[in-house]
Design a protein around this motif. Structure first.
Motif, PDB file in Angstrom:
ATOM      1  N   LEU A   1       0.833  -1.203   0.000  1.00  0.00           N
ATOM      2  CA  LEU A   1       0.000   0.000   0.000  1.00  0.00           C
ATOM      3  C   LEU A   1       0.868   1.253   0.000  1.00  0.00           C
ATOM      4  CD1 LEU A   1      -2.935   0.974   0.109  1.00  0.00           C
ATOM      5  CD2 LEU A   1      -2.771   0.906   2.592  1.00  0.00           C
ATOM      6  N   GLN A   2       1.910   1.275   0.824  1.00  0.00           N
ATOM      7  CA  GLN A   2       2.817   2.423   0.877  1.00  0.00           C
ATOM      8  C   GLN A   2       3.541   2.594  -0.457  1.00  0.00           C
ATOM      9  OE1 GLN A   2       3.019   4.737   3.177  1.00  0.00           O
ATOM     10  NE2 GLN A   2       4.589   5.838   2.042  1.00  0.00           N
ATOM     11  N   GLN A   3       3.999   1.506  -1.058  1.00  0.00           N
ATOM     12  CA  GLN A   3       4.672   1.585  -2.356  1.00  0.00           C
ATOM     13  C   GLN A   3       3.726   2.120  -3.427  1.00  0.00           C
ATOM     14  OE1 GLN A   3       5.949  -2.471  -2.773  1.00  0.00           O
ATOM     15  NE2 GLN A   3       7.939  -2.087  -1.812  1.00  0.00           N
ATOM     16  N   ASP A   4       2.494   1.632  -3.420  1.00  0.00           N
ATOM     17  CA  ASP A   4       1.509   2.109  -4.398  1.00  0.00           C
ATOM     18  C   ASP A   4       1.220   3.590  -4.198  1.00  0.00           C
ATOM     19  OD1 ASP A   4       1.376  -0.420  -5.462  1.00  0.00           O
ATOM     20  OD2 ASP A   4      -0.592  -0.923  -4.605  1.00  0.00           O
ATOM     21  N   ARG A   5       1.116   4.000  -2.952  1.00  0.00           N
ATOM     22  CA  ARG A   5       0.848   5.414  -2.647  1.00  0.00           C
ATOM     23  C   ARG A   5       1.992   6.294  -3.158  1.00  0.00           C
ATOM     24  NH1 ARG A   5       0.395   5.540   3.023  1.00  0.00           N
ATOM     25  NH2 ARG A   5      -1.735   4.805   2.793  1.00  0.00           N
ATOM     26  N   GLU A   6       3.231   5.871  -2.898  1.00  0.00           N
ATOM     27  CA  GLU A   6       4.390   6.647  -3.353  1.00  0.00           C
ATOM     28  C   GLU A   6       4.447   6.704  -4.873  1.00  0.00           C
ATOM     29  OE1 GLU A   6       7.733   4.773  -1.461  1.00  0.00           O
ATOM     30  OE2 GLU A   6       7.159   5.499   0.523  1.00  0.00           O
ATOM     31  N   TYR A   7       4.176   5.564  -5.527  1.00  0.00           N
ATOM     32  CA  TYR A   7       4.176   5.516  -6.990  1.00  0.00           C
ATOM     33  C   TYR A   7       3.122   6.472  -7.547  1.00  0.00           C
ATOM     34  CZ  TYR A   7       3.309   3.811 -11.711  1.00  0.00           C
ATOM     35  OH  TYR A   7       3.109   3.736 -13.060  1.00  0.00           O
ATOM     36  N   LEU A   8       1.924   6.395  -6.986  1.00  0.00           N
ATOM     37  CA  LEU A   8       0.829   7.244  -7.456  1.00  0.00           C
ATOM     38  C   LEU A   8       1.126   8.716  -7.213  1.00  0.00           C
ATOM     39  CD1 LEU A   8      -1.918   7.235  -8.791  1.00  0.00           C
ATOM     40  CD2 LEU A   8      -2.950   6.982  -6.532  1.00  0.00           C
ATOM     41  N   GLN A   9       1.707   9.026  -6.077  1.00  0.00           N
ATOM     42  CA  GLN A   9       2.057  10.417  -5.769  1.00  0.00           C
ATOM     43  C   GLN A   9       3.059  10.952  -6.798  1.00  0.00           C
ATOM     44  OE1 GLN A   9       3.427  10.873  -1.763  1.00  0.00           O
ATOM     45  NE2 GLN A   9       3.757  13.074  -1.951  1.00  0.00           N
ATOM     46  N   THR A  10       4.083  10.170  -7.105  1.00  0.00           N
ATOM     47  CA  THR A  10       5.076  10.572  -8.107  1.00  0.00           C
ATOM     48  C   THR A  10       4.426  10.712  -9.473  1.00  0.00           C
ATOM     49  OG1 THR A  10       6.814   9.429  -6.886  1.00  0.00           O
ATOM     50  CG2 THR A  10       7.265   9.917  -9.193  1.00  0.00           C
ATOM     51  N   LEU A  11       3.585   9.747  -9.827  1.00  0.00           N
ATOM     52  CA  LEU A  11       2.921   9.760 -11.127  1.00  0.00           C
ATOM     53  C   LEU A  11       2.033  10.995 -11.282  1.00  0.00           C
ATOM     54  CD1 LEU A  11       2.426   8.173 -13.760  1.00  0.00           C
ATOM     55  CD2 LEU A  11       0.543   7.023 -12.596  1.00  0.00           C
ATOM     56  N   ILE A  12       1.263  11.299 -10.270  1.00  0.00           N
ATOM     57  CA  ILE A  12       0.377  12.473 -10.341  1.00  0.00           C
ATOM     58  C   ILE A  12       1.198  13.763 -10.396  1.00  0.00           C
ATOM     59  CG2 ILE A  12      -1.343  13.814  -9.064  1.00  0.00           C
ATOM     60  CD1 ILE A  12      -2.560  11.133  -8.188  1.00  0.00           C
ATOM     61  N   GLY A  13       2.268  13.827  -9.608  1.00  0.00           N
ATOM     62  CA  GLY A  13       3.142  15.009  -9.655  1.00  0.00           C
ATOM     63  C   GLY A  13       3.736  15.206 -11.032  1.00  0.00           C
ATOM     64  N   ASP A  14       4.233  14.116 -11.629  1.00  0.00           N
ATOM     65  CA  ASP A  14       4.781  14.193 -12.989  1.00  0.00           C
ATOM     66  C   ASP A  14       3.704  14.597 -13.989  1.00  0.00           C
ATOM     67  OD1 ASP A  14       7.166  13.385 -11.882  1.00  0.00           O
ATOM     68  OD2 ASP A  14       7.076  11.331 -12.679  1.00  0.00           O
ATOM     69  N   CYS A  15       2.508  14.068 -13.808  1.00  0.00           N
ATOM     70  CA  CYS A  15       1.400  14.387 -14.714  1.00  0.00           C
ATOM     71  C   CYS A  15       1.038  15.870 -14.614  1.00  0.00           C
ATOM     72  CB  CYS A  15       0.192  13.516 -14.407  1.00  0.00           C
ATOM     73  SG  CYS A  15      -1.217  13.813 -15.475  1.00  0.00           S
ATOM     74  N   LEU A  16       0.976  16.389 -13.394  1.00  0.00           N
ATOM     75  CA  LEU A  16       0.658  17.810 -13.221  1.00  0.00           C
ATOM     76  C   LEU A  16       1.705  18.694 -13.885  1.00  0.00           C
ATOM     77  CD1 LEU A  16      -0.607  17.885  -9.513  1.00  0.00           C
ATOM     78  CD2 LEU A  16      -1.951  18.207 -11.606  1.00  0.00           C
ATOM     79  N   THR A  17       2.966  18.314 -13.748  1.00  0.00           N
ATOM     80  CA  THR A  17       4.047  19.062 -14.392  1.00  0.00           C
ATOM     81  C   THR A  17       3.885  19.006 -15.902  1.00  0.00           C
ATOM     82  OG1 THR A  17       5.540  18.552 -12.570  1.00  0.00           O
ATOM     83  CG2 THR A  17       6.547  19.253 -14.631  1.00  0.00           C
ATOM     84  N   GLU A  18       3.622  17.817 -16.423  1.00  0.00           N
ATOM     85  CA  GLU A  18       3.473  17.641 -17.871  1.00  0.00           C
ATOM     86  C   GLU A  18       2.279  18.437 -18.397  1.00  0.00           C
ATOM     87  OE1 GLU A  18       3.014  14.040 -21.168  1.00  0.00           O
ATOM     88  OE2 GLU A  18       2.842  13.568 -19.038  1.00  0.00           O
ATOM     89  N   VAL A  19       1.156  18.412 -17.674  1.00  0.00           N
ATOM     90  CA  VAL A  19      -0.036  19.147 -18.107  1.00  0.00           C
ATOM     91  C   VAL A  19       0.244  20.648 -18.110  1.00  0.00           C
ATOM     92  CG1 VAL A  19      -2.395  19.788 -17.441  1.00  0.00           C
ATOM     93  CG2 VAL A  19      -1.723  17.385 -17.475  1.00  0.00           C
ATOM     94  N   SER A  20       0.905  21.144 -17.078  1.00  0.00           N
ATOM     95  CA  SER A  20       1.146  22.590 -17.004  1.00  0.00           C
ATOM     96  C   SER A  20       2.187  23.046 -18.021  1.00  0.00           C
ATOM     97  CB  SER A  20       1.568  23.003 -15.593  1.00  0.00           C
ATOM     98  OG  SER A  20       2.829  22.459 -15.278  1.00  0.00           O
ATOM     99  N   GLN A  21       3.183  22.189 -18.336  1.00  0.00           N
ATOM    100  CA  GLN A  21       4.239  22.598 -19.256  1.00  0.00           C
ATOM    101  C   GLN A  21       3.912  22.282 -20.716  1.00  0.00           C
ATOM    102  OE1 GLN A  21       7.843  20.789 -17.840  1.00  0.00           O
ATOM    103  NE2 GLN A  21       7.998  22.145 -16.068  1.00  0.00           N
TER     104      GLN A  21
END
Length: 129
Positions: free
Chosen positions: A37-57
């Motif tokens: 669960l912790q690994q999935d949470r960290e993966y998802l957090q990184t993925l969403i952060g990268d996605c937000l960066t990609e969407v904004s840029q």
């Protein structure tokens, strides 16, 4: 189009979340579940952060789509492995049953042969005198 991909992505994320919830409900205290669960949470957090960066840029979320496709492929491979393992277990159990039956058959055959060998000489089958 993008709306269809987004809908599929939303569905995949929702089903993954439900799978995690079911897993935790079935075995809530398992250390492995908590680690996963912790690994999935960290993966998802990184993925969403990268996605937000990609969407904004760049104005797209291709990275999120790519990651989702990769995760789906991993999940499918894992499911195939699980199915192969289950089939292998079934085959092993069937072979073990066959082996037990063969051993029983050989024991009966050996006992029958031993009984015939230990019969007195004059009382062999077919002797009418």
């Amino acid at each position: 189009g993008i709306n269809a991909e987004y809908g599929a992505l939303r569905h995949d994320m929702r089903s993954s979340a439900h799978a995690v919830v079911r897993s935790v409900k079935l075995n809530p205290l398992a250390t492995e579940n908590l680690i996963k669960l912790q690994q999935d949470r960290e993966y998802l957090q990184t993925l969403i952060g990268d996605c937000l960066t990609e969407v904004s840029q760049e104005g797209s979320f291709e990275g999120l789509i790519r990651a989702t496709v990769e995760e789906r492929e991993k999940k499918n491979k894992l499911q195939e492995t699980i199915l192969r393992e289950e089939d292998a277990r079934k085959n092993v159990r069937a072979l073990q049953r066959q082996l037990v039956e063969l051993k029983k058959s050989k024991e009966v055959e050996t006992q029958s042969r031993n009984e015939n060998d230990s019969a007195p000489e004059g009382s062999a089958a077919g002797d009418t005198s």
